[in-house]
Motif scaffolding. Structure first.
Motif, mmCIF file in Angstrom:
data_model
loop_
_atom_site.group_PDB
_atom_site.id
_atom_site.type_symbol
_atom_site.label_atom_id
_atom_site.label_comp_id
_atom_site.label_asym_id
_atom_site.label_seq_id
_atom_site.Cartn_x
_atom_site.Cartn_y
_atom_site.Cartn_z
ATOM 1 N N GLU A 1 6.894 9.397 5.140
ATOM 2 C CA GLU A 1 6.428 9.625 6.506
ATOM 3 C C GLU A 1 4.907 9.745 6.583
ATOM 4 O OE1 GLU A 1 8.386 9.471 9.355
ATOM 5 O OE2 GLU A 1 9.584 8.592 7.734
ATOM 6 N N GLU A 2 4.300 10.442 5.645
ATOM 7 C CA GLU A 2 2.842 10.606 5.688
ATOM 8 C C GLU A 2 2.117 9.273 5.516
ATOM 9 O OE1 GLU A 2 1.055 13.072 6.616
ATOM 10 O OE2 GLU A 2 2.772 14.425 6.860
ATOM 11 N N LEU B 1 0.807 -1.219 0.000
ATOM 12 C CA LEU B 1 0.000 0.000 0.000
ATOM 13 C C LEU B 1 0.843 1.274 0.000
ATOM 14 C CD1 LEU B 1 -2.813 -1.076 2.494
ATOM 15 C CD2 LEU B 1 -2.979 -0.870 0.007
ATOM 16 N N GLU B 2 2.079 1.155 -0.375
ATOM 17 C CA GLU B 2 2.926 2.340 -0.531
ATOM 18 C C GLU B 2 2.924 2.803 -1.989
ATOM 19 O OE1 GLU B 2 6.441 2.360 2.790
ATOM 20 O OE2 GLU B 2 6.859 1.473 0.838
ATOM 21 N N PRO B 3 3.090 4.102 -2.236
ATOM 22 C CA PRO B 3 3.180 4.606 -3.616
ATOM 23 C C PRO B 3 4.588 4.394 -4.164
ATOM 24 C CG PRO B 3 3.348 6.439 -2.091
ATOM 25 C CD PRO B 3 3.149 5.203 -1.253
ATOM 26 N N VAL B 4 4.944 3.129 -4.396
ATOM 27 C CA VAL B 4 6.330 2.788 -4.726
ATOM 28 C C VAL B 4 6.800 3.501 -5.984
ATOM 29 C CG1 VAL B 4 7.908 0.908 -5.288
ATOM 30 C CG2 VAL B 4 6.130 0.561 -3.566
ATOM 31 N N ALA C 1 10.436 10.184 -7.455
ATOM 32 C CA ALA C 1 10.960 11.317 -6.692
ATOM 33 C C ALA C 1 12.448 11.122 -6.418
ATOM 34 C CB ALA C 1 10.183 11.457 -5.385
ATOM 35 N N GLU C 2 12.819 9.898 -6.075
ATOM 36 C CA GLU C 2 14.224 9.608 -5.791
ATOM 37 C C GLU C 2 15.080 9.788 -7.037
ATOM 38 O OE1 GLU C 2 15.484 6.516 -2.848
ATOM 39 O OE2 GLU C 2 15.869 5.404 -4.683
ATOM 40 N N LEU C 3 14.599 9.277 -8.158
ATOM 41 C CA LEU C 3 15.354 9.385 -9.404
ATOM 42 C C LEU C 3 15.493 10.843 -9.841
ATOM 43 C CD1 LEU C 3 16.717 7.501 -11.475
ATOM 44 C CD2 LEU C 3 14.597 7.569 -12.791
ATOM 45 N N ASP C 4 14.477 11.653 -9.548
ATOM 46 C CA ASP C 4 14.506 13.071 -9.908
ATOM 47 C C ASP C 4 15.311 13.901 -8.917
ATOM 48 O OD1 ASP C 4 12.903 12.483 -12.063
ATOM 49 O OD2 ASP C 4 11.041 13.158 -11.124
ATOM 50 N N GLY C 5 15.792 13.269 -7.866
ATOM 51 C CA GLY C 5 16.532 14.013 -6.861
ATOM 52 C C GLY C 5 15.644 14.798 -5.914
ATOM 53 N N ASP C 6 14.353 14.503 -5.918
ATOM 54 C CA ASP C 6 13.412 15.207 -5.041
ATOM 55 C C ASP C 6 13.318 14.461 -3.716
ATOM 56 O OD1 ASP C 6 11.455 16.676 -3.840
ATOM 57 O OD2 ASP C 6 9.962 16.446 -5.439
ATOM 58 N N TYR C 7 14.362 14.591 -2.922
ATOM 59 C CA TYR C 7 14.423 13.849 -1.665
ATOM 60 C C TYR C 7 13.462 14.409 -0.629
ATOM 61 C CZ TYR C 7 18.692 12.335 -3.999
ATOM 62 O OH TYR C 7 19.588 11.860 -4.917
ATOM 63 N N THR C 8 13.046 15.651 -0.816
ATOM 64 C CA THR C 8 12.043 16.230 0.086
ATOM 65 C C THR C 8 10.722 15.483 -0.061
ATOM 66 O OG1 THR C 8 13.091 18.400 -0.116
ATOM 67 C CG2 THR C 8 10.840 18.332 0.740
#
Length: 427
Positions: A377-378, A354-357, A363-370
Motif C-alpha cells: 500500500e505504501e 519499481l516495487e520491492p518484489v 515477507a510473504e514466505l515468512d508469513g509476515d502478511y502485515t
C-alpha cells in the motif's frame, strides 16, 4: 532536460534505493519492452482492401471524430506522430486488410509483396511488425462462420487465407530481424443456443491443423490463437472459446492470446497469467479495457492494468510474453488514443519494476502478511511519476500532458483537413 525533472528523479532514486531498488536498472528493463501498437485504431477497422465492406464479426466502432486515416500513407503518418510521443521503440500490429497495393487480391491471394511498403517503412522507422489474418468483414464471413464453416469450400478459403498470413508474417520477421507474432482469431459462433456445439469445434480444430501444418522459422514467426467469450451476433456460443484455445495451444505449442475484453465483465486476465505460463509455449496479451459486452475501450491505468504489469514482473513472465494493444474508439482523437493507451501500458510496467518484489516475497514466505500489505500500500504513493517524467525526457518525448498540445497541433494542421477533401488515390 529541465532541472526540476532531474531533481525529482534523483530524489526518487534515493527513496527507492532504501528498499534495494535500482531505478536506473528499472528504466533499462523498460526500454527493452516492445508494445505492439494496433494499426486499426487509426481508421476504425476499415482497412484498405475492402473499405466499403460492412464491419462484421461481432465488432463495432462508435463515434465519428474527424481525421480517420483513409490510405496506408495517412495511417503510417498518424502512427509516426503517435510514436513521437511514446518513449521507446515498439512494433506495429497489422491486419491482413491493411495491405498496401494497387492490386486487388482476395484474402486467400495475399503475398508478402502486398505489404512491401509497410516493411520498408518499418525498417526505416526501426519498428517491428506483427500480423493477423482478417476473418471478418468479407463476403465469405457474412453468416458468421469461417474456419469452422460447414461448407468445405468456404472453409478452404479461410484456411488458405490463414496460410498466406503465416507466410507474410515469416517474411516480416526475416526482413526486419524481429520475430513477427501472427494471431489467429475467428468470430465463428451463434446468436442463440445451438443444438450441436461439438461439430463446429471439430471443424475448427481440423482447419487449424491444416493452417499450421507448414513449419516456419520461429526466429521469424510465431503463431498465436485467441479466444472469445461472446460477441455481437455470437452471444450464445463461440466456437473458439477460452477452453478450446487453451487446449489447442497447449497441445500444439502455440502462443495463447488473452484479450482483456474477451471474458466475462467481472473476469480478469491478470490472475490467469501465472497458471498458463507454467504450461504454454508463450503468451500474447491484447491489452484492452472491457466495459460491458465486448467493448474495447482505450487502456487506462486502472487496477487490472496495474495487476497485469505486476504479474508479468513479479512472475518473471516478460521473456515469454508478447504485449499488444487492442482497442478502437472513434469518439476521440485516434492518435491521442494510441498515445494514452501505450503510455499507460508502459507506466504500469514501470510501476511494477519499481516495487520491492524480493522484499515482498520474503515477507510473504515468512508469513509476515502485515508487512506485505503495508509495503504494497505504501508503494502506491511512491514517486514513480518522477521516474516516468525522467524516462520520457531522456527518450526525447513530451513529459506529462504536454504531448496533448502536439496532438492538437497535428489535428489542426493534418487531421482536420482530411474532412475537407476527398480521399486521395493511393500512390
Amino acid at each position: 532536460m529541465e532541472p526540476t525533472i532531474l531533481q525529482g528523479y534523483e530524489l526518487a532514486k534515493q527513496l527507492y534505493a532504501k528498499h534495494g531498488i535500482d531505478v536506473d536498472q528499472a528504466l533499462r528493463q523498460l526500454e527493452k519492452i516492445k508494445i505492439s501498437v494496433h494499426c486499426w485504431q487509426g481508421d476504425d477497422v476499415k482497412g484498405f482492401l475492402f473499405r466499403d465492406q460492412e464491419l462484421t464479426g461481432g465488432i463495432s466502432v462508435t463515434g465519428n471524430y474527424p481525421g480517420a486515416a483513409r490510405t496506408p500513407q495517412e495511417l503510417r503518418m498518424d502512427l509516426e506522430e503517435a510514436f513521437r510521443l511514446i518513449p521507446g521503440k515498439h512494433k506495429v500490429n497489422l491486419h491482413a486488410i491493411y495491405a498496401d497495393t494497387q492490386e486487388k487480391p482476395d484474402l486467400d491471394e495475399l503475398e508478402p509483396r502486398h505489404f512491401e511498403p509497410w516493411v520498408a517503412w518499418a525498417r526505416e522507422q526501426g519498428l517491428g511488425l506483427d500480423f493477423n489474418p482478417t476473418c471478418f468483414s468479407h463476403e465469405k464471413s457474412k453468416d458468421g462462420f469461417t474456419l469452422s464453416h460447414p461448407d468445405p469450400d468456404i472453409r478452404k478459403f479461410w484456411i488458405e487465407h490463414c496460410k498466406a498470413s503465416r507466410r507474410i508474417s515469416a517474411y516480416f520477421g526475416e526482413q526486419l530481424g524481429q520475430t513477427c507474432v501472427t494471431n489467429v482469431w475467428v468470430p465463428d459462433g451463434y446468436k442463440d443456443v445451438p443444438v450441436d456445439r461439438m461439430s463446429p469445434r471439430i471443424r475448427l480444430k481440423e482447419s487449424l491443423d491444416e493452417v499450421f501444418a507448414e513449419p516456419l522459422n520461429p526466429a521469424h514467426h510465431l503463431d498465436a490463437v485467441e479466444s472469445k467469450l461472446f460477441g455481437i451476433g455470437s452471444e450464445a456460443y463461440v466456437v473458439g472459446s477460452h477452453e478450446f484455445y487453451m487446449g489447442y495451444g497447449l497441445q500444439n505449442n502455440k502462443l495463447i492470446c488473452l484479450d482483456a475484453g474477451h471474458f466475462h465483465p467481472t473476469e480478469t486476465i491478470s490472475n490467469k497469467l501465472s497458471s498458463l505460463a507454467l504450461f504454454a509455449e508463450g503468451l500474447l496479451l491484447h491489452v484492452s479495457r472491457p466495459m460491458r459486452w465486448d467493448s474495447d475501450h482505450v487502456v487506462v491505468m486502472d487496477d487490472e492494468l496495474l495487476d497485469i504489469g505486476r504479474e508479468l514482473v513479479r512472475g518473471g513472465l516478460l521473456e515469454k510474453t508478447h504485449i499488444g494493444l487492442d482497442f478502437f474508439d472513434a469518439s476521440i482523437n485516434r492518435v491521442a488514443a494510441w498515445v494514452i493507451g501505450t503510455r499507460n501500458t508502459l507506466k504500469a510496467l514501470l510501476r511494477a519494476f519499481l516495487e520491492p518484489v524480493d522484499e515482498l516475497k520474503k515477507a510473504e514466505l515468512d508469513g509476515d502478511y502485515t508487512a506485505r500489505l503495508a509495503l504494497t500500500e505504501e508503494f502506491k504513493a511512491y514517486p514513480f511519476g518522477a521516474v516516468w517524467d525522467y524516462y520520457c525526457a531522456s527518450q526525447g518525448v513530451p513529459v506529462r500532458e504536454t504531448w496533448l498540445e502536439q496532438v492538437r497541433t497535428y489535428e489542426r494542421e493534418v487531421l482536420s483537413k482530411r474532412e475537407q477533401a476527398a480521399a486521395p488515390a493511393q500512390l
